[in-house]
Design a protein around this motif. Structure first.
Motif, PDB file in Angstrom:
ATOM      1  N   GLU A 118      75.012  39.348  24.424  1.00 13.47           N
ATOM      2  CA  GLU A 118      73.835  39.006  24.383  1.00 13.47           C
ATOM      3  C   GLU A 118      72.888  38.731  25.205  1.00 13.47           C
ATOM      4  OE1 GLU A 118      73.409  35.721  20.992  1.00 13.47           O
ATOM      5  OE2 GLU A 118      74.796  37.296  19.779  1.00 13.47           O
ATOM      6  N   ALA A 119      71.983  39.084  25.644  1.00 10.79           N
ATOM      7  CA  ALA A 119      71.376  38.495  26.682  1.00 10.79           C
ATOM      8  C   ALA A 119      70.212  37.467  26.779  1.00 10.79           C
ATOM      9  CB  ALA A 119      69.785  40.236  27.099  1.00 10.79           C
ATOM     10  N   GLU A 120      70.501  36.568  28.116  1.00 18.96           N
ATOM     11  CA  GLU A 120      70.415  35.481  27.552  1.00 18.96           C
ATOM     12  C   GLU A 120      68.537  35.411  28.417  1.00 18.96           C
ATOM     13  OE1 GLU A 120      72.684  32.587  30.395  1.00 18.96           O
ATOM     14  OE2 GLU A 120      73.830  32.900  28.898  1.00 18.96           O
ATOM     15  N   GLU A 121      67.727  36.511  28.441  1.00 20.55           N
ATOM     16  CA  GLU A 121      66.253  36.335  28.496  1.00 20.55           C
ATOM     17  C   GLU A 121      66.437  38.306  28.820  1.00 20.55           C
ATOM     18  OE1 GLU A 121      66.416  37.593  33.679  1.00 20.55           O
ATOM     19  OE2 GLU A 121      67.093  35.615  32.629  1.00 20.55           O
ATOM     20  N   ASP A 122      64.827  38.193  28.996  1.00 22.66           N
ATOM     21  CA  ASP A 122      64.068  40.100  28.203  1.00 22.66           C
ATOM     22  C   ASP A 122      64.271  40.510  29.654  1.00 22.66           C
ATOM     23  OD1 ASP A 122      63.406  39.157  25.293  1.00 22.66           O
ATOM     24  OD2 ASP A 122      61.420  38.732  26.360  1.00 22.66           O
ATOM     25  N   LEU A 123      65.505  42.094  29.257  1.00 20.31           N
ATOM     26  CA  LEU A 123      65.509  42.499  30.628  1.00 20.31           C
ATOM     27  C   LEU A 123      64.466  43.704  30.293  1.00 20.31           C
ATOM     28  CD1 LEU A 123      69.271  42.871  29.825  1.00 20.31           C
ATOM     29  CD2 LEU A 123      67.970  41.237  31.565  1.00 20.31           C
ATOM     30  N   GLU A 124      64.528  44.048  31.859  1.00 20.43           N
ATOM     31  CA  GLU A 124      63.438  45.024  32.541  1.00 20.43           C
ATOM     32  C   GLU A 124      64.646  46.639  32.686  1.00 20.43           C
ATOM     33  OE1 GLU A 124      61.052  43.601  35.648  1.00 20.43           O
ATOM     34  OE2 GLU A 124      60.574  42.408  34.753  1.00 20.43           O
ATOM     35  N   VAL A 125      65.479  46.775  32.061  1.00 18.40           N
ATOM     36  CA  VAL A 125      66.244  47.392  32.285  1.00 18.40           C
ATOM     37  C   VAL A 125      66.760  47.502  30.208  1.00 18.40           C
ATOM     38  CG1 VAL A 125      66.451  47.464  34.167  1.00 18.40           C
ATOM     39  CG2 VAL A 125      67.826  47.078  33.059  1.00 18.40           C
TER      40      VAL A 125
END
Length: 763
Positions: free
Chosen positions: A240-247
């Motif tokens: 689970e990502a802790e922030e929005d990812l650009e990739v």
């Protein structure tokens, strides 16, 4: 006393405090006559007549430049002009007083680290004192640590590797991985220029594949990979990502399998471009792999190796990413003949690989590096743990070789069923009877099980006892210098002479012969390739400077391995066996008494010493070892009135007691010398014609580890092969001391050692 100083200087040992001289009938006068003078440590030039040789890892026709072991190649003229170098002992008081000098020095005093618990930060002005090792010791020898200007660039020997780039969509399609439905066109068109599963090694454009490990900060690893320029991420379905990812981020249930499928797609399935031989079994994998590579060398084919000692192609070493290895920092040991007693020499600029099979991604990255550089063959050392984890699942094998199964390895894995399943997985991959072959040791009790796993392809068997085997040792002559083997094969007889001694190495030679037959290598080439492989690093590796006794360095560090090694040496006709060994600190303590028991019953002289003590006290490790000795020795040891008895390092008792300690150690031929540097020299100096000195436990491992007092470890340079070679090169000086009695330690002038049959306090 004069004699003792002479022999200490002759073989490069720090001298013990002078041996006390006391009147015949006065016990009190013994203490009064004892001197408290400090140690005198001296080194001196090597033997002019014996040219110092670089440790070679390769067959004669293609000698490998020494990159992993210690290089000491010098000209005879340089040796003739060499002078003695004085090494001053460390000043512990000045160190404790925080006024250590800041000269450019390379050794750190081991005793100071242990006694203080940690090194003094103020003396270096650095929080990370290990990075400033060459500025913290008072010991010492100033050394030039500049990189060697004449080191060849290995990349110059090969054409430039092809550049690879795929869009994420095309790469996933080639790897037969379903495209995510929620990916947009821009995400699918992201360029992928490399694969990596280690966040600290990610480069711009890499697809980062996260392999989840226990107690690992998953987001931290992914975040580091993104910071380094990863173009896309594949992670487990619990991420689970802790922030929005650009990739683009893909979540897959099995990343271990996915990384191998991506690797064969990205690197064009490199194992299909070479003849790949996989070697598995409990023991003998490393030696057999090196012998097989020797045959490919004799065929003048470029051959790669993926093993527990090194990854390489031809004479060059490789990294786990498939690049040719280059020294990335100065190595301060290159100008050294040996380490320094009781000191820690910085370990940097060295080649290292893990002692197991690389993970699935890196297996293919190394193979790609070999295939891109024109390798026609690759020998793959397949460990049981690696097979169990599926690291070779997507490797296209031509030959699978089985050496043996030992009960001690079976027990460690939890039983024979999982062990056989792991070994058999390699042979189940063999399905093409026209191209693929299996090679099996028919003397092993589990040979039939392995044959059933390889039922789809022809099986070539080898054996010593089984006369029906395809490759059979009809006659074996074992010696301490070489083994002579007459081999019967379906197409003719072979006579092989190899410096690899012992019955276990006979099996390794037969496995290599059977492998050669399975891939149609001519008999003459098989013999030439095996005989040219004179050295397998740290595997019954002989050190030969024309002495009249044998010196072997081996990696045996378990009771079973030590027992097999000493049995082989005894069977080879050793007059006496002088064993130097120890046990690892912070590791399996239960095996230590068994190691001591085997050493006692299988060796004539035993010298117990340090072997990576880490956070444990060396005397505690040695006390664990001696509990395996017979009760007679233990009872005698316990009756001594000084603490620890006679089975302890001489430096731990007062000079008054040392005479008695050596007396009892000489009676039983069981010695304790915690400094490994000195222990090796004790054994080599005491060896006589026809003896075999066995230095066991480390093998090709060229480092030692001690605690830094902060919960971590410091690694220092210590190579048993280098120390043995250095001691042998100085042995001629000891030989010039005529009338020297070297039957007991310490050595004295003949006639000075009176027969003594007294115990403490009586004569």
């Amino acid at each position: 006393m004069l004699a003792q100083s002479a022999w200490c200087r002759a073989i490069g040992l720090p001298a013990l405090p002078p041996r006390p001289h006391f009147p015949r009938n006065s016990l009190r006068s013994r203490g009064a006559a004892t001197s408290s003078s400090g140690c005198c440590t001296c080194s001196y030039a090597s033997q002019p007549q014996a040219r110092k040789q670089e440790h070679v890892h390769r067959p004669r026709k293609r000698q490998r430049r020494c990159t992993r072991s210690h290089a000491v190649e010098q000209s005879d003229a340089a040796l003739d002009n060499s002078t003695d170098t004085e090494i001053n002992p460390v000043d512990l008081q000045s160190l404790a007083a925080k006024n250590a000098p800041t000269a450019d020095l390379t050794d750190v005093d081991l005793d100071a680290i242990i006694s203080q618990g940690s090194f003094d930060e103020d003396s270096t002005g650095s929080q990370d004192w290990y990075s400033e090792l060459d500025k913290t010791s008072t010991s010492i020898v100033v050394q030039d640590t500049e990189p060697q200007g004449d080191e060849e660039d290995p990349d110059a020997s090969y054409p430039e590797r092809p550049s690879r780039s795929y869009t994420l969509a095309s790469l996933l399609e080639l790897a037969d991985i379903s495209l995510p439905e929620d990916f947009g066109e821009d995400e699918l068109e992201v360029a992928v220029t490399g694969l990596q599963n280690r966040p600290q090694k990610v480069q711009a454009g890499d697809l980062y594949i996260h392999i989840t490990k226990p107690d690992e900060d998953v987001w931290g690893c992914v975040h580091e990979a993104l910071q380094r320029g990863a173009s896309a991420v594949i992670a487990g379905d619990v991420f689970e990502a802790e922030e929005d990812l650009e990739v683009p981020v893909m979540l897959l249930p099995d990343c271990l399998d996915a990384q191998q499928r991506l690797a064969i797609a990205f690197y064009d399935n490199p194992s299909t471009k070479m003849t790949v031989v996989g070697v598995t079994g409990s023991t003998g994998k490393t030696t057999t792999s090196w012998l097989i590579r020797g045959m490919f060398d004799e065929l003048d084919k470029s051959a790669g190796l993926i093993g527990t000692i090194e990854y390489g192609i031809d004479e060059f070493l490789m990294t786990e990413d498939g690049d040719l290895w280059k020294r990335d920092e100065p190595d301060p040991t290159l100008q050294r003949e040996s380490s320094v007693p009781n000191c820690l020499t910085p370990y940097c600029g060295k080649y290292e690989v893990p002692e197991t099979l690389p993970d699935g991604l890196h297996v293919h990255k190394i193979m790609a590096g070999q295939a891109d550089r024109g390798a026609a063959a690759c020998v793959l050392e397949c460990t049981t743990s690696g097979l169990q984890e599926g690291r070779c699942d997507y490797v296209d094998l031509d030959v699978a070789v089985f050496t043996n199964i030992l009960q001690e390895k079976v027990d460690a894995l939890g039983g024979i069923a999982p062990y056989l399943d792991a070994q058999g997985s390699l042979f189940l991959k063999l399905q093409d009877p026209n191209r693929q072959r299996a090679v099996v040791n028919s003397d092993d009790p589990y040979a039939d099980d392995l044959k059933r796993f390889a039922a789809a392809v022809p099986v070539v068997t080898y054996a010593i006892n089984d006369r029906s085997a395809d490759v059979h040792a009809e006659k074996v002559v074992l010696g301490i210098w070489e083994s002579e083997i007459t081999v019967r094969t379906p197409i003719g007889h072979l006579r092989i002479i190899t410096p690899l001694i012992g019955r276990n190495n006979v099996y390794n030679v037969l496995a290599a012969v059977a492998t050669g037959l399975s891939i149609n290598v001519p008999l003459k080439t098989i013999v030439a390739g095996i005989e040219a492989t004179e050295v397998v690093p740290g595997r019954t590796e002989y050190i030969d400077l024309q002495q009249n006794f044998q010196v072997l360095v081996d990696s045996a560090n378990t009771p079973g391995a030590l027992n097999r090694l000493l049995e082989d040496v005894k069977m080879s006709g050793a007059r006496k066996i002088l064993l130097v060994f120890g046990c690892e600190g912070d590791e399996d303590k239960a095996k230590r008494p068994y190691m001591g028991e085997i050493a006692h019953y299988k060796a004539d002289t035993v010298i117990m010493t340090n072997q990576n003590q880490r956070s444990e006290a060396p005397e505690v490790i040695i006390q664990d070892i001696i509990t395996g000795f017979p009760d007679e020795i233990l009872d005698n040891n316990a009756r001594k009135p000084w603490a620890g008895g006679f089975l302890q390092d001489p430096s731990r008792v007062s000079p008054t007691v040392r005479e008695f300690l050596f007396y009892h150690q000489n009676v039983w031929r069981r010695y304790v010398c915690e400094d490994r540097y000195s222990a090796i020299r004790w054994a080599i100096a005491a060896a006589q014609k026809g003896d075999v000195v066995v230095v066991a436990g480390k093998g090709d491992q060229d480092w030692t580890e001690v605690s830094d007092g902060r919960g971590g470890f410091i690694r220092g340079w210590l190579d048993d092969r280098v120390e043995c070679r250095n001691a042998l090169s100085k042995l001629y000086r000891l030989d010039t001391l005529r009338h020297m009695d070297r039957t007991e330690i310490p050595f004295v002038v003949m006639g000075e050692r009176e027969p003594r049959h007294w115990e403490w306090g009586k004569k």
